[in-house]
Design a protein around this motif. Structure first.
Motif, PDB file in Angstrom:
ATOM      1  N   THR A   1      -4.093 -32.995  24.388  1.00  0.00           N
ATOM      2  CA  THR A   1      -2.642 -33.263  25.067  1.00  0.00           C
ATOM      3  C   THR A   1      -2.474 -33.204  26.529  1.00  0.00           C
ATOM      4  OG1 THR A   1      -2.041 -31.856  22.734  1.00  0.00           O
ATOM      5  CG2 THR A   1      -0.362 -32.105  24.784  1.00  0.00           C
TER       6      THR A   1
ATOM      7  N   ARG B   1       0.688 -32.786  29.349  1.00  0.00           N
ATOM      8  CA  ARG B   1       1.952 -32.485  29.377  1.00  0.00           C
ATOM      9  C   ARG B   1       2.350 -32.973  30.704  1.00  0.00           C
ATOM     10  NH1 ARG B   1       2.249 -27.154  28.157  1.00  0.00           N
ATOM     11  NH2 ARG B   1       2.352 -27.829  26.294  1.00  0.00           N
TER      12      ARG B   1
ATOM     13  N   ASP C   1       5.367 -34.662  26.157  1.00  0.00           N
ATOM     14  CA  ASP C   1       4.020 -34.031  25.524  1.00  0.00           C
ATOM     15  C   ASP C   1       3.451 -35.351  24.917  1.00  0.00           C
ATOM     16  OD1 ASP C   1       4.201 -31.241  26.555  1.00  0.00           O
ATOM     17  OD2 ASP C   1       4.374 -30.575  24.604  1.00  0.00           O
TER      18      ASP C   1
ATOM     19  N   PRO D   1      10.381 -31.230  24.802  1.00  0.00           N
ATOM     20  CA  PRO D   1       9.842 -32.429  25.191  1.00  0.00           C
ATOM     21  C   PRO D   1      10.271 -33.459  24.614  1.00  0.00           C
ATOM     22  CG  PRO D   1       8.286 -31.376  23.815  1.00  0.00           C
ATOM     23  CD  PRO D   1       9.516 -30.230  23.790  1.00  0.00           C
TER      24      PRO D   1
ATOM     25  N   ARG E   1       5.170 -37.309  19.742  1.00  0.00           N
ATOM     26  CA  ARG E   1       3.934 -37.061  20.828  1.00  0.00           C
ATOM     27  C   ARG E   1       2.971 -38.033  20.747  1.00  0.00           C
ATOM     28  NH1 ARG E   1       0.976 -33.088  19.063  1.00  0.00           N
ATOM     29  NH2 ARG E   1       0.148 -32.511  21.184  1.00  0.00           N
TER      30      ARG E   1
END
Length: 259
Positions: A149, A151, A162, A195, A251
């Motif tokens: 991931t 961010r 994200d 997000p 995401r």
């Protein structure tokens, strides 16, 4: 090209049938439509049985509907002949439809090569992302990256972004997030804070029949694109001009770019 005369008539008939012009053999060029003349040129190129056919913007002279039909005919023809087609085109949609592989060029150099889906969904730079299809590109700073991931902070999104991404970015480094319009959802009701969420106002609407494109002015003043498939004939709460909306995306909807 030295073919025996007794074979020429059969070869001509075969080529005309291949490009669906059988029955028009006695027509003069000026008696054919633009699309038919394009097919004649294709038949002439294929007749000597080359190993590779070079096509320089072969569909440029055709109207939109005929161009779309001919794209699929080219694909079927290539498979039928088992011949390599190398097509030069400035029409990204044409490249996406006809190609097994796309090479994107910049200043005479190949910057990315791959299957159409790979080039579209996983561009390796902002240039490629912007060149193939519509895209929204957001600049931000990497706050966290663990190999699964990323961010990012961004002035466009109060909650940041994200993104599912396997790149390990240096914290504090500048990166860009590319998100295609069709990956962005438009909401009339405010979604929960988090997000991948932005607020804005509908600035313009483009109805394309199968798709509707929305130009949304964000609170930062920047305008981005969102697109929605028109899967239903009627919508209970249609989005209208000047409506306040919220934009969200999943995401795994975007790709992080470092160049």
């Amino acid at each position: 090209q030295g073919m025996p005369k007794d074979q020429i008539a059969d070869r001509v008939t075969e080529m005309l049938a291949l490009v669906r012009l059988d029955g028009l053999a006695r027509r003069k060029p000026h008696q054919l439509s633009g699309g038919q003349r394009q097919r004649v040129a294709l038949a002439r190129a294929i007749a000597p049985r080359p190993k590779m056919l070079l096509l320089d913007e072969p569909l440029a002279a055709l109207d939109k509907k005929l161009r779309e039909e001919t794209q699929f005919e080219l694909m079927a023809l290539q498979q039928q002949l088992g011949m390599t087609f190398l097509i030069v085109t400035h029409d990204q949609e044409e490249a996406m439809v006809t190609a097994d592989r796309i090479a994107v060029m910049r200043s005479g150099e190949i910057v990315q090569i791959g299957r159409p889906a790979d080039v579209y969904e996983a561009p390796n730079s902002r240039y490629v992302a912007d060149f193939i299809g519509d895209v929204n590109i957001f600049e931000g700073k990497a706050e966290f990256a663990d190999g699964t991931t990323v961010r990012m902070s961004s002035p466009e999104a109060p909650g940041g972004f994200d993104i599912v991404e396997d790149d390990l970015l240096d914290v504090g480094s500048t990166a860009w997030l590319a998100v295609r319009p069709e990956k962005i959802e438009v909401h009339l009701d405010e979604p929960p804070p988090g997000p991948n969420r932005m607020a804005g106002k509908i600035e313009d609407i483009g109805y394309l029949g199968d798709w509707t494109t929305y130009l949304v002015e964000l609170e930062s003043g920047r305008t981005i694109r969102a697109a929605r498939a028109n899967a239903k004939r009627f919508v209970d709460r249609p989005v209208d001009w000047d409506d306040k909306v919220w934009l969200t995306f999943a995401r795994d909807a975007g790709v992080v770019l470092t160049q």
